[in-house]
Write a protein that holds these residues in place. Sequence first.
Motif, PDB file in Angstrom:
ATOM      1  N   LYS A   1       0.819  -1.210   0.000  1.00 37.51           N
ATOM      2  CA  LYS A   1       0.000   0.000   0.000  1.00 37.51           C
ATOM      3  C   LYS A   1       0.856   1.265   0.000  1.00 37.51           C
ATOM      4  CE  LYS A   1      -4.012  -1.891   2.370  1.00 37.51           C
ATOM      5  NZ  LYS A   1      -4.805  -1.853   3.603  1.00 37.51           N
ATOM      6  N   LEU A   2       1.997   1.217   0.672  1.00 32.51           N
ATOM      7  CA  LEU A   2       2.873   2.382   0.757  1.00 32.51           C
ATOM      8  C   LEU A   2       3.933   2.408  -0.345  1.00 32.51           C
ATOM      9  CD1 LEU A   2       3.392   2.422   4.617  1.00 32.51           C
ATOM     10  CD2 LEU A   2       1.896   3.903   3.276  1.00 32.51           C
ATOM     11  N   ASN A   3       3.836   1.409  -1.240  1.00 33.86           N
ATOM     12  CA  ASN A   3       4.780   1.303  -2.354  1.00 33.86           C
ATOM     13  C   ASN A   3       6.234   1.169  -1.872  1.00 33.86           C
ATOM     14  OD1 ASN A   3       5.329   1.019  -5.069  1.00 33.86           O
ATOM     15  ND2 ASN A   3       5.576   3.226  -5.406  1.00 33.86           N
ATOM     16  N   LEU A   4       6.415   0.361  -0.813  1.00 32.93           N
ATOM     17  CA  LEU A   4       7.750   0.116  -0.266  1.00 32.93           C
ATOM     18  C   LEU A   4       8.298  -1.191  -0.812  1.00 32.93           C
ATOM     19  CD1 LEU A   4       7.112   1.028   3.483  1.00 32.93           C
ATOM     20  CD2 LEU A   4       8.194   2.439   1.736  1.00 32.93           C
TER      21      LEU A   4
END
Length: 154
Positions: free
Chosen positions: A3-6
Motif C-alpha cells: 500500500k505504501l509502495n515500499l
Amino acid sequence: MHKLNLKCEKFIRKSRYKSYKGTVGKVAKNRLNRRFNTPYALQKLVTDVTEFKCTNDEKLYLSPIMDLYNGEIIGFSMSKRPTLDFVMDSLKQVLQNIGECTKYRTTIHSDQGWHYQHKAWVKTLKQNKIFQSMSRKATCADNAVMENFFGLLK
C-alpha cells in the motif's frame, strides 16, 4: 508495504571503512594489551572511526571516545568525511574533562589509522600528558571494546 509502495532490498555489506594507510607517522606500543577494565575514571580510553552508509550513497562517519571505567562515551564527533579535524574534535571534547581530576595518567588506545599516527594527534596527546596506545596491525581484538560498541550501535 504494498500500500505504501515500499520495496525490500537485501542488505549487503559491500566494503568496510579502513583508515589504515601504512605508516604515516609513529606507531605507538600497545599499552593496554587487552586489559579493558579499570577502577578509575578517565584512566583508560578507547577510540576508533566507523562508517555508516546512508541513503543516496551518502556516508556518515562517527568518532567516539569511550571511558573503560564504565563504558560511557565521553566525546564524539560526526562528519561526512573522515578528516583529521573530525577526529580531533572528539579528542578536544575529552580534554576538557581530563586534568587534575584523574588519579592516574590517562591512556588513549586506538588502531593504527592515519588519524592516530598524525603529528597533530600525537602532539596534542603529549601536550596533555596522555599516553598513546595502539592495536597491532590487523588485530581487531586489541580494540575489541570499541568494535563491540560499533556492532551494538549498528
